[in-house]
Write an enzyme that holds these catalytic residues in place. Structure first.
Site, short mmCIF file in Angstrom:
data_model
loop_
_atom_site.label_atom_id
_atom_site.label_comp_id
_atom_site.label_asym_id
_atom_site.label_seq_id
_atom_site.Cartn_x
_atom_site.Cartn_y
_atom_site.Cartn_z
CD GLU A 163 33.82 -3.22 5.25
OE1 GLU A 163 34.04 -2.46 4.75
OE2 GLU A 163 34.26 -4.57 4.13
CE1 TYR B 97 26.76 -3.42 14.03
CE2 TYR B 97 28.57 -3.31 13.61
CZ TYR B 97 27.37 -2.75 14.05
OH TYR B 97 26.87 -1.96 13.03
#
Length: 162
Positions: A115, A127
């Site tokens: 997250e 990411y």
């Protein structure tokens, strides 16, 4: 946290995180995240739990960053990752993500999840650049005083290299 333009400098060394690292990780987390940092008790509990793994990255013998993960049920999750501000933009975040992915794959996980705050575009870019894709969101997940920020949920399928 974005590592797109790494600077030259000494190569970091890496070691596994140990249960005795809770205070160090909490201090590093506090330096990286301020009021949103996990307390030492959170790290103590996380490090004592089964199926947890992580890595401490050091540069010239000084702590520079870490990643803390868990693996269970064919999936893994990056619980938290931090690179101290003075060590950012050197590729250390990318290295920590790669270590987490490699260890999750070795543990038999089919995918790894994480997250990230919707208002953190640098981390999101890191990411996504390392193979993670959006799979959902948690509305109002992060509380910053009177401000709430969504958490974006990302996953990386481990059957392909990043």
């Amino acid at each position: 946290m974005r590592d797109a333009a790494p600077e030259q400098g000494p190569s970091p060394d890496v070691r596994d995180i140990a249960p005795t690292d809770a205070w160090l990780l909490a201090a590093m987390h506090r330096e990286s995240f301020g009021k949103e940092a996990w307390p030492v008790e959170a790290f103590t509990g996380a490090l004592a739990a089964p199926a947890r793994f992580g890595f401490l990255l050091r540069c010239e013998a000084m702590p520079a960053g870490f990643v803390l993960c868990q693996a269970a049920g064919g999936e893994a999750e990056i619980l938290t990752i931090a690179v101290l501000p003075r060590y950012q933009r050197r590729g250390f975040g990318r290295r920590l993500v790669q270590l987490a992915v490699d260890e999750a794959r070795a543990a038999g996980a089919a995918r790894i999840l994480l997250e990230v705050a919707a208002d953190n575009p640098a981390a999101q870019a890191l990411y996504r650049d390392t193979g993670f894709a959006d799979i959902g969101a948690r509305r109002g997940y992060y509380k910053r005083g009177a401000v709430v920020v969504d958490a974006l949920m990302l996953a990386c399928e481990l059957n392909k290299p990043i």
